[in-house]
Structure formats: structure tokens, C-alpha cells
Design a protein around this motif. Structure first.
Motif, mmCIF file in Angstrom:
data_model
loop_
_atom_site.group_PDB
_atom_site.id
_atom_site.type_symbol
_atom_site.label_atom_id
_atom_site.label_comp_id
_atom_site.label_asym_id
_atom_site.label_seq_id
_atom_site.Cartn_x
_atom_site.Cartn_y
_atom_site.Cartn_z
ATOM 1 N N PRO A 162 0.834 -1.205 0.000
ATOM 2 C CA PRO A 162 0.000 0.000 0.000
ATOM 3 C C PRO A 162 0.866 1.250 0.000
ATOM 4 O O PRO A 162 1.852 1.317 0.738
ATOM 5 C CB PRO A 162 -0.819 -0.121 1.285
ATOM 6 N N ARG A 163 0.478 2.215 -0.820
ATOM 7 C CA ARG A 163 1.229 3.474 -0.909
ATOM 8 C C ARG A 163 1.004 4.335 0.318
ATOM 9 O O ARG A 163 -0.088 4.366 0.858
ATOM 10 C CB ARG A 163 0.755 4.265 -2.122
ATOM 11 N N ALA A 164 2.043 5.061 0.733
ATOM 12 C CA ALA A 164 1.870 6.026 1.824
ATOM 13 C C ALA A 164 0.974 7.153 1.312
ATOM 14 O O ALA A 164 1.064 7.529 0.144
ATOM 15 C CB ALA A 164 3.235 6.582 2.232
ATOM 16 N N PRO A 165 0.097 7.685 2.176
ATOM 17 C CA PRO A 165 -0.747 8.787 1.713
ATOM 18 C C PRO A 165 0.127 9.990 1.359
ATOM 19 O O PRO A 165 1.208 10.168 1.920
ATOM 20 C CB PRO A 165 -1.650 9.085 2.911
ATOM 21 N N LEU A 166 -0.354 10.786 0.416
ATOM 22 C CA LEU A 166 0.435 11.933 -0.017
ATOM 23 C C LEU A 166 0.469 13.011 1.049
ATOM 24 O O LEU A 166 -0.495 13.197 1.791
ATOM 25 C CB LEU A 166 -0.143 12.508 -1.314
ATOM 26 N N LEU A 167 1.569 13.712 1.097
ATOM 27 C CA LEU A 167 1.726 14.783 2.076
ATOM 28 C C LEU A 167 0.990 16.029 1.598
ATOM 29 O O LEU A 167 1.031 16.363 0.416
ATOM 30 C CB LEU A 167 3.219 15.108 2.239
ATOM 31 N N PRO A 168 0.326 16.747 2.512
ATOM 32 C CA PRO A 168 -0.333 17.995 2.120
ATOM 33 C C PRO A 168 0.692 19.078 1.787
ATOM 34 O O PRO A 168 1.863 18.980 2.171
ATOM 35 C CB PRO A 168 -1.161 18.358 3.353
ATOM 36 N N SER A 169 0.235 20.116 1.098
ATOM 37 C CA SER A 169 1.121 21.201 0.661
ATOM 38 C C SER A 169 1.967 21.775 1.789
ATOM 39 O O SER A 169 3.153 22.021 1.624
ATOM 40 C CB SER A 169 0.313 22.338 0.028
ATOM 41 N N GLN A 170 1.337 22.009 2.959
ATOM 42 C CA GLN A 170 2.085 22.590 4.086
ATOM 43 C C GLN A 170 3.243 21.690 4.492
ATOM 44 O O GLN A 170 4.322 22.161 4.806
ATOM 45 C CB GLN A 170 1.170 22.853 5.284
ATOM 46 N N ALA A 171 3.008 20.380 4.477
ATOM 47 C CA ALA A 171 4.064 19.431 4.840
ATOM 48 C C ALA A 171 5.188 19.472 3.802
ATOM 49 O O ALA A 171 6.365 19.396 4.148
ATOM 50 C CB ALA A 171 3.495 18.029 4.969
ATOM 51 N N LEU A 172 4.825 19.608 2.521
ATOM 52 C CA LEU A 172 5.850 19.678 1.470
ATOM 53 C C LEU A 172 6.668 20.957 1.628
ATOM 54 O O LEU A 172 7.892 20.936 1.483
ATOM 55 C CB LEU A 172 5.200 19.616 0.087
ATOM 56 N N LEU A 173 5.992 22.075 1.920
ATOM 57 C CA LEU A 173 6.723 23.339 2.111
ATOM 58 C C LEU A 173 7.684 23.235 3.296
ATOM 59 O O LEU A 173 8.763 23.826 3.275
ATOM 60 C CB LEU A 173 5.744 24.498 2.340
ATOM 61 N N ALA A 174 7.303 22.471 4.310
ATOM 62 C CA ALA A 174 8.157 22.304 5.490
ATOM 63 C C ALA A 174 9.401 21.480 5.160
ATOM 64 O O ALA A 174 10.339 21.437 5.947
ATOM 65 C CB ALA A 174 7.382 21.644 6.624
ATOM 66 N N LEU A 175 9.407 20.834 3.978
ATOM 67 C CA LEU A 175 10.559 20.018 3.573
ATOM 68 C C LEU A 175 11.379 20.690 2.477
ATOM 69 O O LEU A 175 12.256 20.075 1.892
ATOM 70 C CB LEU A 175 10.074 18.642 3.099
ATOM 71 N N GLN A 176 11.079 21.963 2.190
ATOM 72 C CA GLN A 176 11.831 22.675 1.153
ATOM 73 C C GLN A 176 13.093 23.284 1.746
ATOM 74 O O GLN A 176 13.056 23.930 2.793
ATOM 75 C CB GLN A 176 10.989 23.795 0.536
#
Length: 152
Positions: free
Chosen positions: A1-15
Motif C-alpha cells: 500500500p502506498r503512503a498517503p500523499l503529504l499535504p502542501s504545508q508538509a511539502l513546504l516544510a521540507l523545502q
């Protein structure tokens, strides 16, 4: 099973921005665990600005006359998104991802082009980035002005 996708805020926190990467290149201990799997916004245009989101594979020591660190990234070449590209920190943007770029990251995570991260891992990476930025802040020559308060 694929991990659920990260929301935009979570992606920005990884930039990671160019300034942060340069600070970390000088003092890697500010962010234990390194920069692998974080996201960067790269300018891939030669004459015009053309930004693409990419995922860091690894940071490399400086080589050549410029003495600037380089890094391997995944996802920067839209024709061959899973291939690795070597790029210099100069091409990393200090600006946050746009909504379109965040959508591109999400679709590349969903398709397996980029390495998807479990939410717990992403949260811990976001916390490490925040801690690294906090430690780096006083060292920056020109601290960024405080953001204007959001209107209610």
C-alpha cells in the motif's frame, strides 16, 4: 500500500533554500541527518527563469575553481524525471514553491518518480529543518524581515 500523499504545508516544510543549504554546507552539524529526501526549487532555464521542483539525493563536496557544493537531485529533468541530475547550489531558489510546483511534487510522489515519505518521517524531517534554520538564523548577515501579520 502506498503512503498517503503529504499535504502542501508538509511539502513546504521540507523545502530547502539556497541560503539554508549554503549554511548547512559550511556547518553540516546544524541539521543532523543531512539533506537527503528534502525538496529544492531549481532554476533550470538558461535564458529565462524556469523553476522545477526536485528531491535531494545527496550533497557533494565542492569541486573545481568555484569551490561551490553540488548536489545530486531526482526529478529535475522533466523528460527523464527519475534520472539523477548534478546541480550547483547557485541554481537553488530562495523562494517558496508555487502551488503548481507543489502539485508537481505531489504527482511525482504518487507516481513513484520521487521517494514518498511516511507522514511521521516527514514530520520529523520538518522539525529538523526548522531547528536547523533556527540555529542558522543568527549567523546570516542579513536576517529576513519578519513577515507581515496576516489579515484576519
Amino acid at each position: 500500500p502506498r503512503a498517503p500523499l503529504l499535504p502542501s504545508q508538509a511539502l513546504l516544510a521540507l523545502q530547502l533554500t539556497r541560503d539554508l543549504l549554503r549554511g548547512l554546507a559550511a556547518s553540516p552539524s546544524l541539521m543532523p541527518g543531512g539533506v537527503e529526501d528534502y525538496f529544492v526549487r531549481l532554476n533550470m532555464g538558461s535564458k529565462n527563469y524556469m523553476y522545477v521542483p526536485a528531491q535531494v539525493v545527496k550533497m557533494q563536496s565542492p569541486e573545481g575553481a568555484s569551490g561551490e557544493h553540488q548536489m545530486q537531485v531526482r526529478g529535475a529533468d522533466r523528460n527523464r524525471p527519475s534520472s539523477l541530475t548534478l546541480t550547483r547550489l547557485t541554481y537553488v531558489s530562495n523562494k517558496p514553491f508555487t502551488e503548481e510546483e507543489l502539485s508537481e511534487i505531489a504527482s511525482n510522489l504518487a507516481s513513484g518518480v520521487l521517494r514518498n515519505l511516511p507522514q511521521a518521517v516527514a514530520r520529523s524531517m520538518g522539525a529538523r529543518r526548522a531547528a536547523g534554520m533556527t540555529k542558522l538564523q543568527p549567523r546570516r548577515s542579513e536576517a529576513a524581515p519578519a513577515p507581515a501579520p496576516a489579515l484576519a
